[in-house]
Each structure stands twice: as C-alpha cells, then as structure tokens.
Design a protein around this motif. Structure first.
Motif, short mmCIF file in Angstrom:
data_model
loop_
_atom_site.label_atom_id
_atom_site.label_comp_id
_atom_site.label_asym_id
_atom_site.label_seq_id
_atom_site.Cartn_x
_atom_site.Cartn_y
_atom_site.Cartn_z
N ALA A 67 0.87 -0.98 0.22
CA ALA A 67 0.08 0.07 0.01
C ALA A 67 0.82 1.42 -0.01
O ALA A 67 0.41 2.38 -0.15
CB ALA A 67 -0.96 0.06 1.16
N SER A 111 4.59 2.83 -1.59
CA SER A 111 5.74 2.56 -2.38
C SER A 111 6.89 2.14 -1.86
O SER A 111 7.41 2.63 -0.98
CB SER A 111 5.79 3.89 -3.37
OG SER A 111 6.25 5.06 -2.76
N ASP A 116 -2.23 11.37 -9.09
CA ASP A 116 -3.46 11.24 -8.30
C ASP A 116 -3.30 11.85 -6.81
O ASP A 116 -3.98 12.24 -6.14
CB ASP A 116 -4.04 9.62 -8.17
CG ASP A 116 -3.02 8.58 -7.94
OD1 ASP A 116 -1.74 9.32 -7.92
OD2 ASP A 116 -3.25 7.54 -8.21
N ILE A 117 -2.16 11.22 -6.16
CA ILE A 117 -2.03 11.47 -4.85
C ILE A 117 -0.50 11.42 -4.61
O ILE A 117 0.12 10.56 -5.16
CB ILE A 117 -2.58 10.43 -3.89
CG1 ILE A 117 -2.88 10.66 -2.67
CG2 ILE A 117 -2.28 8.83 -4.22
CD1 ILE A 117 -3.68 9.93 -1.50
N THR A 126 7.85 9.02 -5.09
CA THR A 126 7.45 8.74 -6.66
C THR A 126 7.90 10.08 -7.11
O THR A 126 8.27 10.29 -8.16
CB THR A 126 5.94 8.37 -6.96
OG1 THR A 126 5.82 7.10 -5.96
CG2 THR A 126 5.58 8.22 -8.27
N PHE A 146 -6.12 5.60 3.75
CA PHE A 146 -5.92 5.05 2.57
C PHE A 146 -7.02 5.31 1.67
O PHE A 146 -8.38 4.75 1.96
CB PHE A 146 -5.76 3.52 2.74
CG PHE A 146 -5.13 3.03 1.62
CD1 PHE A 146 -3.68 3.26 1.19
CD2 PHE A 146 -5.87 2.36 0.65
CE1 PHE A 146 -3.21 2.75 -0.08
CE2 PHE A 146 -5.22 1.98 -0.75
CZ PHE A 146 -4.05 2.19 -0.96
N ASP A 199 -6.67 3.05 -6.38
CA ASP A 199 -7.25 1.80 -6.14
C ASP A 199 -6.70 1.18 -4.83
O ASP A 199 -5.71 1.86 -4.09
CB ASP A 199 -6.63 1.03 -7.23
CG ASP A 199 -5.19 0.97 -7.12
OD1 ASP A 199 -4.40 1.73 -6.91
OD2 ASP A 199 -4.63 -0.31 -7.11
P1 IMP Z 1 4.56 7.82 -2.95
O1 IMP Z 1 5.68 7.40 -3.90
O2 IMP Z 1 4.67 7.40 -1.33
O3 IMP Z 1 4.19 9.47 -2.82
O4 IMP Z 1 3.05 7.18 -3.43
C1 IMP Z 1 2.49 7.59 -4.69
C2 IMP Z 1 1.64 6.44 -4.92
O5 IMP Z 1 1.32 5.46 -4.07
C3 IMP Z 1 0.43 7.05 -5.48
O6 IMP Z 1 0.73 7.69 -6.75
C4 IMP Z 1 -0.51 6.06 -5.50
O7 IMP Z 1 -0.37 5.20 -6.77
C5 IMP Z 1 0.02 5.23 -4.17
N1 IMP Z 1 -0.83 5.81 -3.10
C6 IMP Z 1 -0.29 6.36 -1.90
N2 IMP Z 1 -1.45 6.53 -1.16
C7 IMP Z 1 -2.54 6.11 -1.69
C8 IMP Z 1 -4.08 5.94 -1.25
O8 IMP Z 1 -4.35 6.33 0.02
N3 IMP Z 1 -4.74 5.34 -2.25
C9 IMP Z 1 -4.45 4.92 -3.17
N4 IMP Z 1 -3.08 4.54 -3.53
C10 IMP Z 1 -2.25 5.25 -2.85
#
Ligand code: IMP
Ligand code: MG
Length: 172
Positions: A71, A73, A97-98, A104, A149, A156
């Motif tokens: 859940a 990355s 999206d988020i 990322t 989440f 998703d």
């Molecule tokens: P980061 O690299 O931790 O910032 O995560 C980015 C990616 O993790 C997003 O583009 C999503 O694909 C996934 N992600 C992070 N949080 C959520 C969430 O609450 N719901 C769904 N996907 C999430």
C-alpha cells in the motif's frame, strides 16, 4: 471486509477540478502546455481536468512502477512507460492522483530534469501529508489531507475501486 467512509464527494471533486483547470488555463495561457498523466491512478482526474482546461494542450501518459506490492511505494522506482510526445521546449504539467511519502514524485522530478522541457510543474489531486518522507514541491493541489488510505476517482486498493465517482477512505 474493509469499511468505506466518504471523504470527498463527486460534487466537491468536480468543483475543485474546475478551479484547478481555471488556474492552469490562466497560468499557461501563453505557454506550450502538455499534460502528462501518471498511470494508472490519474486517468480519471486527467480526463476531467483536461476537459475543463480552456487553452490548447496535448495529453500524454507515463507509467511508474515500484518494485514490490504494498500500500506504500517501495522506494525503488522505474519508468515502465515513458512519454511519447517530444517534450523539448514544452511546458510539462505532471498530473498525479496522490502524493504520499513523496518518493514517486521526488524521483519523477529528477527524471524530468533530464528532459529538455521548458518547464516542469506538478498537479496532484490529493496531497496526503502524514507519511511524507521526501520534500516535494506540488504546484497545484486539489485537496490536502492528513491521512487515510483512499480509493475511488482513479485511486485503487489492489486494482479495485478505481471507478467509484467519490473518494472514500478504507478502514481495514
Ligand atoms: P508515494 O511515492 O509514497 O508518494 O506514493 C505515491 C503512489 O502511491 C500514488 O501515486 C499511489 O499510486 C499510491 N498511493 C499512495 N497513497 C495512496 C492511497 O491512499 N490510495 C491509493 N493509492 C495510494
Ligand atoms: Mg499514482
């Protein structure tokens, strides 16, 4: 079974997307805009945003893969699909999206510096702050949330719930 709690209604999302589109249309009025959606999560957001942007623009997609399934990355990221439009001299708006840990986005920002784009900015529907590990600059934010989440409107959990019109938080 996970319990779903409504966080953002389709109406709230629609209103905010319209505001973002207005801002982007004004900021990029004399520029050479290409909006690049980060697959898969941004596909619905980009579809709505692009249709509300009133200036000429092009659309492309990239896909980022992080190794491992979870859940959050994993930290090891690769570009599974690159943009196909030539970005030389273009004003690039990455549409996410988020942003969660920021891993990322930090990686993408570095990656896009290698390209010869005239400018690179970030638009994310949701800025989720509690688990942020990397400092990242998000130029256009739809909603700032602390935690949860989230699923729906493209987001998703294990490839499910993407097509829900509203955004919910999942309680496991
Ligand atoms: P980061 O690299 O931790 O910032 O995560 C980015 C990616 O993790 C997003 O583009 C999503 O694909 C996934 N992600 C992070 N949080 C959520 C969430 O609450 N719901 C769904 N996907 C999430
Ligand atoms: Mg994403």
């Amino acid at each position: 079974m996970a319990v779903r709690q409504l966080v953002l209604s389709s109406r709230q999302i629609r209103d905010r997307v319209a505001e973002l589109a207005q801002q982007i249309s004004a900021d990029y009025a004399d520029r050479n805009l290409v909006m690049i959606g980060v697959l898969n999560g941004a596909f619905i957001f980009l579809a709505d945003l692009a249709r509300a942007v009133t200036i000429p623009h092009q659309i492309d997609f990239i896909r980022v893969a992080s190794y491992g399934q979870s859940a959050t990355s994993s930290g090891t990221i690769r570009l599974a699909k690159d943009a196909e439009i030539d970005l030389d001299g273009r004003d690039v708006l990455l549409v996410e999206d988020i942003v969660d840990t920021g891993t990322t986005l930090a990686w993408l920002t570095e990656k896009f510096k290698e390209k010869k784009a005239a400018s690179v900015r970030i638009c994310s529907l949701i800025d989720k702050q509690e688990r942020r590990e990397r400092e990242v600059r998000i130029d256009y934010v739809g909603f700032t949330l602390q935690q949860g989440f989230l699923v729906g409107y493209g987001l998703d959990y294990a490839e499910q719930h993407r097509s829900l019109p509203d955004i919910y938080s999942l309680q496991f």
